[in-house]
Design a protein around this motif. Structure first.
Motif, PDB file in Angstrom:
ATOM      1  N   SER A 128      -6.440 -34.759  24.578  1.00 59.64           N
ATOM      2  CA  SER A 128      -6.814 -33.136  23.834  1.00 59.64           C
ATOM      3  C   SER A 128      -5.640 -31.874  23.696  1.00 59.64           C
ATOM      4  CB  SER A 128      -8.154 -32.728  24.626  1.00 59.64           C
ATOM      5  OG  SER A 128      -7.556 -32.671  26.071  1.00 59.64           O
ATOM      6  N   LEU A 129      -5.972 -32.324  22.427  1.00 54.65           N
ATOM      7  CA  LEU A 129      -4.606 -30.745  22.037  1.00 54.65           C
ATOM      8  C   LEU A 129      -5.420 -29.671  23.256  1.00 54.65           C
ATOM      9  CD1 LEU A 129      -5.612 -30.815  18.268  1.00 54.65           C
ATOM     10  CD2 LEU A 129      -2.954 -31.221  19.614  1.00 54.65           C
ATOM     11  N   LYS A 130      -4.358 -28.823  23.542  1.00 56.81           N
ATOM     12  CA  LYS A 130      -4.416 -27.945  24.633  1.00 56.81           C
ATOM     13  C   LYS A 130      -4.099 -26.338  23.532  1.00 56.81           C
ATOM     14  CE  LYS A 130      -5.370 -30.225  28.187  1.00 56.81           C
ATOM     15  NZ  LYS A 130      -6.513 -30.297  28.534  1.00 56.81           N
ATOM     16  N   GLY A 131      -4.757 -25.614  24.373  1.00 54.35           N
ATOM     17  CA  GLY A 131      -4.228 -24.417  23.997  1.00 54.35           C
ATOM     18  C   GLY A 131      -3.057 -23.767  24.688  1.00 54.35           C
ATOM     19  N   LEU A 132      -3.106 -22.393  24.118  1.00 54.24           N
ATOM     20  CA  LEU A 132      -1.267 -22.042  25.026  1.00 54.24           C
ATOM     21  C   LEU A 132      -2.608 -21.713  26.541  1.00 54.24           C
ATOM     22  CD1 LEU A 132       0.342 -20.002  22.330  1.00 54.24           C
ATOM     23  CD2 LEU A 132       1.054 -21.682  23.714  1.00 54.24           C
ATOM     24  N   SER A 133      -3.213 -21.154  26.514  1.00 57.16           N
ATOM     25  CA  SER A 133      -4.270 -21.121  27.701  1.00 57.16           C
ATOM     26  C   SER A 133      -4.573 -22.067  28.850  1.00 57.16           C
ATOM     27  CB  SER A 133      -5.231 -19.434  27.249  1.00 57.16           C
ATOM     28  OG  SER A 133      -4.417 -17.932  27.030  1.00 57.16           O
ATOM     29  N   GLU A 134      -4.381 -22.885  28.167  1.00 53.69           N
ATOM     30  CA  GLU A 134      -4.455 -23.657  29.297  1.00 53.69           C
ATOM     31  C   GLU A 134      -3.526 -24.615  29.641  1.00 53.69           C
ATOM     32  OE1 GLU A 134      -8.305 -26.015  26.385  1.00 53.69           O
ATOM     33  OE2 GLU A 134      -6.653 -25.943  25.467  1.00 53.69           O
ATOM     34  N   LEU A 135      -2.498 -23.870  29.249  1.00 53.64           N
ATOM     35  CA  LEU A 135      -1.386 -25.154  29.574  1.00 53.64           C
ATOM     36  C   LEU A 135      -0.867 -24.201  31.532  1.00 53.64           C
ATOM     37  CD1 LEU A 135       1.272 -24.286  27.023  1.00 53.64           C
ATOM     38  CD2 LEU A 135      -0.455 -26.432  27.493  1.00 53.64           C
ATOM     39  N   SER A 136      -0.595 -25.423  31.842  1.00 53.72           N
ATOM     40  CA  SER A 136      -0.304 -24.970  33.690  1.00 53.72           C
ATOM     41  C   SER A 136       1.012 -23.957  33.424  1.00 53.72           C
ATOM     42  CB  SER A 136      -0.482 -26.198  34.417  1.00 53.72           C
ATOM     43  OG  SER A 136       1.447 -27.068  34.034  1.00 53.72           O
ATOM     44  N   SER A 137       1.323 -23.404  34.179  1.00 50.17           N
ATOM     45  CA  SER A 137       2.591 -22.158  34.426  1.00 50.17           C
ATOM     46  C   SER A 137       3.871 -23.140  34.113  1.00 50.17           C
ATOM     47  CB  SER A 137       2.545 -21.540  35.825  1.00 50.17           C
ATOM     48  OG  SER A 137       4.134 -20.713  35.904  1.00 50.17           O
ATOM     49  N   LYS A 138       3.820 -24.064  34.953  1.00 54.53           N
ATOM     50  CA  LYS A 138       5.469 -25.633  34.163  1.00 54.53           C
ATOM     51  C   LYS A 138       4.721 -25.923  32.878  1.00 54.53           C
ATOM     52  CE  LYS A 138       7.861 -29.309  35.649  1.00 54.53           C
ATOM     53  NZ  LYS A 138       7.734 -30.339  36.643  1.00 54.53           N
ATOM     54  N   GLN A 139       3.839 -26.145  32.217  1.00 53.18           N
ATOM     55  CA  GLN A 139       4.105 -26.329  30.841  1.00 53.18           C
ATOM     56  C   GLN A 139       4.629 -25.277  29.998  1.00 53.18           C
ATOM     57  OE1 GLN A 139       0.140 -27.915  30.775  1.00 53.18           O
ATOM     58  NE2 GLN A 139       0.443 -30.151  31.160  1.00 53.18           N
ATOM     59  N   LEU A 140       3.514 -23.960  30.666  1.00 52.79           N
ATOM     60  CA  LEU A 140       3.868 -22.970  29.522  1.00 52.79           C
ATOM     61  C   LEU A 140       5.782 -22.483  29.642  1.00 52.79           C
ATOM     62  CD1 LEU A 140       2.472 -20.929  27.946  1.00 52.79           C
ATOM     63  CD2 LEU A 140       2.293 -19.293  29.568  1.00 52.79           C
ATOM     64  N   THR A 141       6.200 -22.588  30.522  1.00 48.24           N
ATOM     65  CA  THR A 141       7.582 -22.118  30.620  1.00 48.24           C
ATOM     66  C   THR A 141       8.581 -23.204  30.051  1.00 48.24           C
ATOM     67  OG1 THR A 141       7.422 -21.715  32.924  1.00 48.24           O
ATOM     68  CG2 THR A 141       8.858 -22.075  32.610  1.00 48.24           C
ATOM     69  N   ASN A 142       8.168 -24.546  30.046  1.00 51.03           N
ATOM     70  CA  ASN A 142       8.907 -25.394  29.241  1.00 51.03           C
ATOM     71  C   ASN A 142       8.852 -25.032  27.458  1.00 51.03           C
ATOM     72  OD1 ASN A 142       9.403 -26.865  30.824  1.00 51.03           O
ATOM     73  ND2 ASN A 142       7.668 -28.622  31.424  1.00 51.03           N
ATOM     74  N   HIS A 143       7.395 -24.583  27.173  1.00 45.79           N
ATOM     75  CA  HIS A 143       7.485 -24.204  25.586  1.00 45.79           C
ATOM     76  C   HIS A 143       8.260 -22.765  25.322  1.00 45.79           C
ATOM     77  CE1 HIS A 143       4.326 -27.251  25.477  1.00 45.79           C
ATOM     78  NE2 HIS A 143       3.619 -26.918  24.942  1.00 45.79           N
ATOM     79  N   TYR A 144       8.365 -22.465  26.450  1.00 49.40           N
ATOM     80  CA  TYR A 144       8.448 -20.937  26.447  1.00 49.40           C
ATOM     81  C   TYR A 144      10.561 -21.235  26.360  1.00 49.40           C
ATOM     82  CZ  TYR A 144      11.519 -16.802  27.208  1.00 49.40           C
ATOM     83  OH  TYR A 144      12.329 -15.707  27.271  1.00 49.40           O
ATOM     84  N   LEU A 145      10.505 -22.377  26.756  1.00 46.20           N
ATOM     85  CA  LEU A 145      12.075 -22.509  27.173  1.00 46.20           C
ATOM     86  C   LEU A 145      12.468 -23.636  25.633  1.00 46.20           C
ATOM     87  CD1 LEU A 145      12.812 -23.448  30.974  1.00 46.20           C
ATOM     88  CD2 LEU A 145      13.435 -21.428  29.594  1.00 46.20           C
ATOM     89  N   ASN A 146      11.527 -24.299  24.536  1.00 52.76           N
ATOM     90  CA  ASN A 146      12.150 -24.919  23.756  1.00 52.76           C
ATOM     91  C   ASN A 146      11.330 -24.351  22.203  1.00 52.76           C
ATOM     92  OD1 ASN A 146      12.568 -27.552  24.751  1.00 52.76           O
ATOM     93  ND2 ASN A 146      11.689 -27.153  26.432  1.00 52.76           N
ATOM     94  N   ARG A 147      11.630 -23.095  22.860  1.00 47.93           N
ATOM     95  CA  ARG A 147      11.027 -22.441  21.699  1.00 47.93           C
ATOM     96  C   ARG A 147      11.630 -22.629  20.279  1.00 47.93           C
ATOM     97  NH1 ARG A 147      12.863 -19.497  24.729  1.00 47.93           N
ATOM     98  NH2 ARG A 147      14.582 -17.452  24.479  1.00 47.93           N
ATOM     99  N   VAL A 148      11.129 -22.372  19.063  1.00 46.62           N
ATOM    100  CA  VAL A 148      11.589 -22.817  17.939  1.00 46.62           C
ATOM    101  C   VAL A 148      12.346 -21.722  16.670  1.00 46.62           C
ATOM    102  CG1 VAL A 148      11.668 -24.184  15.639  1.00 46.62           C
ATOM    103  CG2 VAL A 148      10.131 -25.098  17.944  1.00 46.62           C
ATOM    104  N   ARG A 149      13.389 -20.775  16.342  1.00 43.10           N
ATOM    105  CA  ARG A 149      13.901 -20.661  15.732  1.00 43.10           C
ATOM    106  C   ARG A 149      13.325 -20.708  14.235  1.00 43.10           C
ATOM    107  NH1 ARG A 149      18.527 -16.913  15.098  1.00 43.10           N
ATOM    108  NH2 ARG A 149      18.132 -15.130  13.594  1.00 43.10           N
TER     109      ARG A 149
END
Length: 313
Positions: A128-149
């Protein structure tokens, strides 16, 4: 002195998550749901705030705290301490309408800081698709590190879409469904938006049809039970229980409710079989930005919006 980041989040849950996770910088929490109700292209205008206040009061009997909203926005007036702005928004239509509005607001205020997007959706290993608040701390960090300019084309695209949303012809969205951009889920959101208008045969929007199909295919015990189904199986809409609850109530002409169950009535089956166009009977007076829902219908065969004949000019 080293400058920090300014984060703009899609709601309090994520703001609290970022604070608890130790993200540095200031946070603006975006408390709005611009996917419903009248809007104004100038988000700082009196017309915008008046339209939003009236909408929440008349549609949901909810008080919109304009001062709190303005206080959050006012943080954009003090940017000397920040090096970049990070936008935290999700894959769904609810978030994407807010996202294009936020980007447009930033440009309206002539802010030229680099913009980055953190957007959740598909997660490896999840069905299923996940909202940001549903992500684990590790997943959220990965999203942050791969943020798109976001580049200039992305920003211009967001501004154009906000202009269209506030205009009178949402069929203008269609060419942008196939446009390449840094917004990975934009195409799905635009498709979902066009299908919020009544189907040209049944008069049901995609969400309304989905709710009737849930009743038809499942044992539904109550409106609360139905709401749970609707929340979990709404695809790219990302609507709240308040929004979906209103739709369920509007569809009451199509089902029979007793103490133990909800079942389709004759009209419900006729609607699913597309035997009649029920848009006039549902009479949903919802406005999407600058357009009344009943002013257009979605023609499935032609895969596009068409002017409702009675409202055609």
């Amino acid at each position: 002195m080293k400058k920090s980041q300014l984060h703009i989040t899609n709601g309090s849950n994520l703001t609290n998550y970022l604070n608890d996770s130790g993200y540095k910088g200031n946070i603006i929490t975006w408390h709005e749901m611009l996917c419903e109700g009248p809007t104004h292209v100038n988000i700082l205008s009196d017309e915008f705030f008046k339209a939003r206040t009236n909408f929440f009061s008349e549609t949901y009997n909810v008080y919109l705290d304009v001062n709190a909203f303005k206080t959050e926005i006012k943080k954009l007036d003090y940017l000397d301490a920040f090096s970049e702005i990070i936008l935290w928004f999700e894959y769904d239509l609810f978030c994407h309408i807010n996202l294009i509005a936020v980007i447009s607001l930033i440009k309206q205020k002539h802010i030229n800081l680099p913009l980055y997007l953190v957007c959740s959706g598909f997660i490896e290993g999840s069905k299923s698709l996940k909202g940001l608040s549903e992500l684990s701390s590790k997943q959220l960090t990965n999203h942050y590190l791969n943020r798109v300019r976001l580049n200039e084309d992305d920003i211009e695209l967001a501004e154009t879409l906000w202009q269209i949303y506030n205009g009178k012809d949402h069929s203008l969205f269609k060419p942008f469904i196939v446009k390449s951009s840094s917004f990975d889920y934009l195409s799905n959101c635009l498709k979902a938006h066009l299908k919020r208008f009544p189907d040209s045969k049944s008069g049901l929007s995609s969400l309304e049809k989905n709710i009737l199909e849930i009743i038809d295919k499942n044992t539904v015990k109550s409106k609360h039970h139905l709401l749970g189904y609707a929340l979990n199986y709404q695809g790219y809409y990302g609507f709240s229980d308040m929004q979906l609850g209103r739709i369920i109530d509007q569809l009451s002409i199509f089902y029979i409710e007793d103490k133990n169950s909800i079942k389709l009535n004759r009209k419900g089956y006729e609607a699913l079989l597309e035997q009649h166009n029920f848009s006039a009977e549902i009479n949903d007076k919802t406005i999407f930005g600058g357009v009344k829902k009943l002013d257009f219908q979605f023609n499935t065969k032609e895969n596009k919006l068409v002017k409702t004949i009675i409202n055609a000019h």
